[in-house]
Design an enzyme around this catalytic site. Structure first.
Site, PDB file in Angstrom:
ATOM      1  N   ASN B 126      19.991 -25.988   5.985  1.00 38.88           N
ATOM      2  CA  ASN B 126      18.948 -26.102   6.913  1.00 38.88           C
ATOM      3  C   ASN B 126      18.893 -24.916   7.721  1.00 38.88           C
ATOM      4  O   ASN B 126      19.575 -25.102   8.778  1.00 38.88           O
ATOM      5  CB  ASN B 126      18.839 -27.638   7.520  1.00 38.88           C
ATOM      6  CG  ASN B 126      17.972 -27.598   8.540  1.00 38.88           C
ATOM      7  OD1 ASN B 126      16.959 -26.760   8.809  1.00 38.88           O
ATOM      8  ND2 ASN B 126      17.595 -28.704   9.208  1.00 38.88           N
ATOM      9  N   CYS B 129      17.572 -24.941  12.266  1.00 41.88           N
ATOM     10  CA  CYS B 129      18.399 -25.640  13.249  1.00 41.88           C
ATOM     11  C   CYS B 129      18.278 -25.069  14.584  1.00 41.88           C
ATOM     12  O   CYS B 129      18.274 -23.678  14.905  1.00 41.88           O
ATOM     13  CB  CYS B 129      19.792 -25.695  12.865  1.00 41.88           C
ATOM     14  SG  CYS B 129      21.016 -26.168  14.421  1.00 41.88           S
TER      15      CYS B 129
HETATM   16  C1  LIG Z   1      11.188 -37.343   9.880  1.00 35.20           C
HETATM   17  C2  LIG Z   1      11.598 -35.942   9.133  1.00 35.20           C
HETATM   18  C3  LIG Z   1      12.686 -35.623   9.289  1.00 35.20           C
HETATM   19  C4  LIG Z   1      13.217 -34.579   8.690  1.00 35.20           C
HETATM   20  N1  LIG Z   1      14.511 -34.273   8.789  1.00 35.20           N
HETATM   21  C5  LIG Z   1      14.831 -32.786   8.215  1.00 35.20           C
HETATM   22  C6  LIG Z   1      16.113 -32.741   8.265  1.00 35.20           C
HETATM   23  O1  LIG Z   1      17.134 -33.314   8.448  1.00 35.20           O
HETATM   24  N2  LIG Z   1      16.588 -31.361   7.498  1.00 35.20           N
HETATM   25  C7  LIG Z   1      15.662 -30.708   6.795  1.00 35.20           C
HETATM   26  O2  LIG Z   1      16.053 -29.434   6.281  1.00 35.20           O
HETATM   27  N3  LIG Z   1      14.273 -30.897   6.951  1.00 35.20           N
HETATM   28  C8  LIG Z   1      13.962 -32.067   7.711  1.00 35.20           C
HETATM   29  N4  LIG Z   1      12.553 -32.411   7.596  1.00 35.20           N
HETATM   30  C9  LIG Z   1      11.566 -31.344   6.851  1.00 35.20           C
HETATM   31  C10 LIG Z   1      11.261 -31.912   5.468  1.00 35.20           C
HETATM   32  O3  LIG Z   1      12.325 -31.773   4.584  1.00 35.20           O
HETATM   33  C11 LIG Z   1      10.079 -30.923   5.026  1.00 35.20           C
HETATM   34  O4  LIG Z   1      10.805 -29.563   4.883  1.00 35.20           O
HETATM   35  C12 LIG Z   1       8.784 -31.176   5.695  1.00 35.20           C
HETATM   36  O5  LIG Z   1       8.656 -32.533   6.315  1.00 35.20           O
HETATM   37  C13 LIG Z   1       7.569 -30.798   4.765  1.00 35.20           C
HETATM   38  O6  LIG Z   1       7.463 -31.697   3.775  1.00 35.20           O
HETATM   39  P1  LIG Z   1       6.373 -32.512   3.745  1.00 35.20           P
HETATM   40  O7  LIG Z   1       5.030 -32.003   4.335  1.00 35.20           O
HETATM   41  O8  LIG Z   1       6.593 -32.961   2.303  1.00 35.20           O
HETATM   42  O9  LIG Z   1       6.873 -33.702   4.826  1.00 35.20           O
HETATM   43  C14 LIG Z   1      12.254 -33.809   8.154  1.00 35.20           C
HETATM   44  C15 LIG Z   1      10.880 -33.912   8.051  1.00 35.20           C
HETATM   45  C16 LIG Z   1      10.617 -35.299   8.575  1.00 35.20           C
HETATM   46  C17 LIG Z   1       8.939 -35.685   8.578  1.00 35.20           C
END
Ligand SMILES: Cc1cc2nc3c(=O)[nH]c(=O)nc-3n(C[C@H](O)[C@H](O)[C@H](O)COP(=O)(O)O)c2cc1C
Ligand SMILES: Cc1cc2nc3c(=O)[nH]c(=O)nc-3n(C[C@H](O)[C@H](O)[C@H](O)COP(=O)(O)OP(=O)(O)OC[C@H]3O[C@@H](n4cnc5c(N)ncnc54)[C@H](O)[C@@H]3O)c2cc1C
Ligand SMILES: Cc1cc2nc3c(=O)[nH]c(=O)nc-3n(C[C@H](O)[C@H](O)[C@H](O)COP(=O)(O)OP(=O)(O)OC[C@H]3O[C@@H](n4cnc5c(N)ncnc54)[C@H](O)[C@@H]3O)c2cc1C
Ligand SMILES: Cc1cc2nc3c(=O)[nH]c(=O)nc-3n(C[C@H](O)[C@H](O)[C@H](O)COP(=O)(O)O)c2cc1C
Ligand code: FES
Ligand code: FES
Lengths: 259, 304, 304, 259
Positions: B126, B129
């Site tokens: 990730n 950060c």
């Molecule tokens: C509630 C929430 C928590 C997330 N936590 C992380 C995380 O811990 N690490 C990470 O790399 N991305 C995290 N993301 C990002 C998602 O993995 C993803 O990259 C992003 O939501 C876009 O995809 P989507 O439009 O399908 O949600 C998080 C997203 C959401 C909505």
């Protein structure tokens, strides 16, 4: 989606518990909760203690820590953020229901019991509290319940000790077709066991960390279930099948801590 | 081999739809459940060294059916406590990708080693950060720092390493190229888009943290652009993320150049049934459009 | 002074809602019409030295009611031909902000001088033009090039100069600070967000140019974040742009730190009536929330 | 929103003109246009030459340059992108309508005339073309029109010369309560003038550059109006009030060029 409601009534229920009433249009079923936000402070899950057909919805908040204390100091006219309702609800079809409530647990059971009563169900209530003046919704239940059994930890009212001590007697006295419970998890574990012994289907409303409340963040993980969406109400069979029940919950970091 | 089967850096997934990081990833039981629901694999929550509670609520704000804002603050129980969750999922046969975050290359490497020891098949870094050395900007937006992290991790582990990149950059292709030349085996994109919601009544930011990240349908065109630009620049496989909700969305990501896909926000409404819907729908589309398998469709829009 | 009146760098606007650049800006008659419809002022189409036809169609793609993609390709008749359009609008009393784009600081300066000669009250530099010297990245995403342009223009003209910045950056505050220290009188943000739409039937990008820019409600949270971050960094006024559709949106931008606002995509559905709706609605909100005028609300969310 | 339609019928109307028919659900009113996209080529505005109640909608394309030539070579089964319909439409209430069409102008007038006829209006038609076999929709109009007057530039059919030469005679022969026109802008200018002289309300369908078609980009600027949204149909009074009419339009860069 989040919106804002104005507190239109503040009712002091017990020294540590207050009910806040407000107008909030989305339909809610008894058992559901809202996420309620004090800007500048936290956003917390609160069961709806008043739902339709009441013109004002409500939450009943017991002081536990800083945020709930803040809620207990709110005055009429204050605006709070709100979203929901979320989660599932109680099935109102049983015709002979026993409520077992501890602490603020009566908050979520009261509207469900009222709704069941309106449909013709008979409702009995076992209410537990630490001390006499902390007994929640005693009068509210008395209005329609067959019987209200009381217990306090200190014996200042009703049977002394935990509310679960009342159960063998109550469950033997009459045939129930559902036990609804909400309160400390150990209380619910005991109540589930007692219900099973008497062959009465059990339904308990659970509390877990809530962050998203929309089945996304896993903060409310309970075994393979999400309390925010598939709960907060679970049936006894499901609860018994999840090792977490009565043993651990997760803190805000996801670490397991004692339930 | 089934039409939906995808191989990335030697690791096979039964279909291209993975649970995105941070979604349903706090418990091993939830990871398992996503897999049972039809996910081709799961990415864990991003895990750090020590437990972090994340930010207080509100941590999410739903904008409409097209968008969601979150600022969770990387809550996680720390790699030691998380071990049992990963082990549980692996014991059930779940294809697990371990996501880690850190503040330094060393920290990323250490966490990746721990993940590898637990048995995950791939690692996702990730790289967006907020706890970064450097000039206050995020590690993942600086091609130098990003390369350092990837190199350190590649040196430390044998499993494939995916670099998860941020759309908050002036030059997606530059970041992708940096990750590739540092040795990344795949690129995942995108993470959320920097965004803010203001509560006009409270007259303050809604999220406790203030700034948050936008996800959901609204960012699909942003994610597609990233994948498009990365595909033109690098040869390693791309993991498309951002707003994937329908089988058509998935197909568009494949055409733009993604080989694998991650699904985040769409899980909210579907409660996991989205994985079957996506897989069945994509299978149908591929057949109808004459593609024998996922790989054939990857990047097809570039060949017009 | 009316509650909606706003002064930026000495130039007064009767309300904070300006027609955004590239919307209704090809003809003087259209600029005038936006003003008659209630806009506080208008920003011209971005004008270059020579006529440009822009890209062939499709140049726009509506995604849903929440988003629009465009890649017009900076069509414009060139500053010489455009002069009569500006003169027409000015002759009708329209508050005109002249938008220019160029490939070098000199070109920006030359065009700004021409705009100033025509009589515009302020100049907006479109610093996200894809025709840039440097390493293929856009001028506006590079703080150095951006500063050079702003400095060159500031040296060449007396009217206030606004730097219009791109959200496609890892560090909005850095860009804002660069513009401020180079002498910009205001910062406009945001321009569109890099995005792509793929036609799953034709299996190719929809827009002729491929990549495009996302505008509309979906980018409101992205614009708010930019304004929020810029407000924390710089002291010059901010012109908020991105998805402004309702009076609440406008109020949120003020709270985040914007002094003026530009309205683009929302003009499409409203045919210009949006300006009255926004102005009336904002007046109402300000009154209800106890703000005497726009200036009092600016940045209020930072003071909580 | 853009969608895709499959060409189900290709009808060669004249050597330079073809009609493409397809199923497209959105309701369209006669006078409206669509933006139609040949992936890999351009996206262009085309008036709908067939609308409801026809089961297949249609556009009728005359070869002008590269894109329209490409359209003229399309075969059944080809899929094209489409969005719309856009713009306003003809008011169908007049009871005695004269159509004046030049070139592909008949494409937009035909469905409007049919709709008016269905409502009980009488329709007469003046059709102009360069040469006999380029006369568009002659049979289609003959099916319901009171009279069809023809003219060709080269005299191979009907009166020799411009269609506008027919107007004094036609307009004197009978009382019309509307003239509808579409064709080269000089033709429309002359038709407007003739209509005014005879006191007949005029409505003309205009062509301008189209990019967005949703009232945003200003490519279609016509005085203070946007042809994509407030047009393409304008009444004679509006047309006469705009200096652009018959004098200039804008090219893709926004430069003024002769109309
Ligand atoms: C509630 C929430 C928590 C997330 N936590 C992380 C995380 O811990 N690490 C990470 O790399 N991305 C995290 N993301 C990002 C998602 O993995 C993803 O990259 C992003 O939501 C876009 O995809 P989507 O439009 O399908 O949600 C998080 C997203 C959401 C909505
Ligand atoms: C679905 C649901 C419905 C609820 N309904 C009510 C209700 O009707 N009335 C009511 O008074 N309370 C209710 N709660 C509990 C409430 O949300 C808060 O947990 C409680 O008010 C304590 O908040 P605090 O910040 O004041 O205390 P803190 O200082 O945070 O903690 C005090 C205690 O509460 C526990 N706690 C804190 N946050 C949570 C949380 N998010 N979930 C579970 N436990 C937590 C802590 O472990 C600690 O033991 C409900 C919780 C859930 C999950
Ligand atoms: C609302 C509207 C409805 C139309 N309906 C029809 C129709 O039903 N049938 C039909 O055959 N054509 C119609 N047209 C014209 C059509 O859109 C094209 O302009 C025409 O097909 C020429 O395209 P081309 O690329 O082949 O020619 P080009 O090589 O582009 O140009 C040939 C000639 O057409 C002119 N032209 C090119 N593009 C445009 C444009 N976007 N708008 C106006 N003029 C242009 C040029 O100035 C030149 O004189 C309509 C145009 C508009 C604006
Ligand atoms: C069709 C279209 C054309 C545009 N042309 C320009 C332009 O020439 N110069 C410029 O600075 N911005 C241009 N923009 C960007 C807008 O001015 C604005 O920054 C952006 O659309 C975000 O605002 P909105 O969400 O209100 O549309 C254009 C936007 C659109 C939709
Ligand atoms: S609170 Fe986030 S999944 Fe239940
Ligand atoms: S075509 Fe864009 S405004 Fe009419």
């Amino acid at each position: 989606m989040r919106t804002t409601v104005t507190i239109e009534e503040v009712v002091r229920e017990t020294p540590s518990t207050v009910t806040l009433r407000f107008r909030y249009a989305p339909t809610a079923l008894p058992g559901q909760f809202v996420m309620i936000w004090l800007p500048g402070d936290d956003e917390v899950p609160m069961s709806l203690s008043y739902v339709e057909p009441e013109p004002l919805k409500g939450v009943t908040v017991k002081v536990m820590g800083a945020t709930s204390r803040h809620f207990n100091q709110l005055e009429k006219g204050v605006r709070v953020g709100i979203r929901g309702p979320y989660g599932n609800h109680f099935d109102l079809t049983p015709s002979n229901i026993l409520l077992v409530a501890g602490g603020s647990g009566a908050a979520v059971l009261a509207p469900a019991a009222e709704a069941a009563h309106r449909r013709g169900s008979k409702v009995s209530v076992a209410l537990g509290a630490t001390t006499a003046n902390e007994i929640l919704f005693r009068d509210r239940f008395a209005r329609f319940a067959e019987e209200v059994f009381l217990s306090t930890d200190d014996g200042t009212e009703g049977r002394k000790g935990f509310v679960t001590n009342l159960l063998p007697e109550i469950l033997s006295s009459r045939k129930f077709d559902a036990v609804w419970s909400c309160g400390p998890e150990v209380m619910m574990v005991k109540t589930l066991r007692a219900s099973e012994e008497h062959g009465v289907p059990f339904f308990g409303s659970l509390e877990r960390q809530m962050k998203c409340a929309i089945n996304l963040c896993d903060a409310c993980a309970f075994g393979p279930y999400h309390v925010c969406t598939e709960g907060p109400v679970f049936d006894g069979k499901t609860l018994a099948s999840v090792e977490d029940f009565g043993t651990f919950k997760r803190d805000a970091s996801g670490q397991r801590v004692r339930a | 081999m089934d039409a939906l089967t995808v191989k990335v850096a030697g690791v096979e997934f039964r279909n291209p739809f993975l649970l995105a990081s941070g979604i349903w990833g706090e418990s091993g039981a939830s990871l398992h459940r996503a897999y049972v629901a039809g996910a081709g694999g799961v990415v864990t929550k991003s895990i750090g060294r020590e437990p972090r509670t994340g930010y207080p609520n509100p941590t999410i704000e739903r904008l409409d059916d097209w968008g969601l804002l979150n600022a969770m603050g990387l809550p996680n129980p720390g790699i030691k406590n998380y071990a049992e969750e990963v082990r549980f999922a692996l014991s059930k046969g779940v294809k697990v990708v371990g996501s880690v975050f850190g503040g330094t290359p060393e920290e990323f490497a250490l966490l990746s080693v721990e993940m590898e020891k637990l048995g995950v098949g791939s690692i996702e870094l990730n790289l967006s950060c907020p706890h970064a050395k450097g000039y206050g900007s995020e590690i993942g937006a600086d091609p130098e720092l990003l390369s350092e992290v990837v190199r350190a991790v590649k040196k430390a582990v044998k499993v494939p390493v995916w670099a998860k990149l941020t759309p908050n950059t002036s030059d997606p292709a530059l970041l992708a190229a940096a990750a590739e030349s540092a040795g990344a085996d795949a690129i995942s994109a995108i993470n959320t888009v920097r965004a803010l919601a203001i509560d006009p009544v409270g007259m303050r930011p809604v999220l406790y943290h203030g700034l948050g990240g936008l996800s959901g349908p609204a960012i699909k065109p942003i994610g597609l652009a990233f994948i498009w630009q990365a595909y033109e620049k690098v040869r390693i496989p791309l993991v498309g993320i951002g707003g994937i909700t329908t089988p058509e969305d998935a197909f568009e990501y494949l055409l733009a150049g993604a080989t694998l896909l991650e699904v985040g926000t769409a899980v909210a409404d579907s409660g996991g049934t989205v994985f079957h819907t996506l897989a069945d729908g994509l299978r149908e589309i591929l057949k109808e459009r004459g593609f024998g398998n996922v790989a054939e469709a990857v990047g097809a829009a570039h060949r017009k």
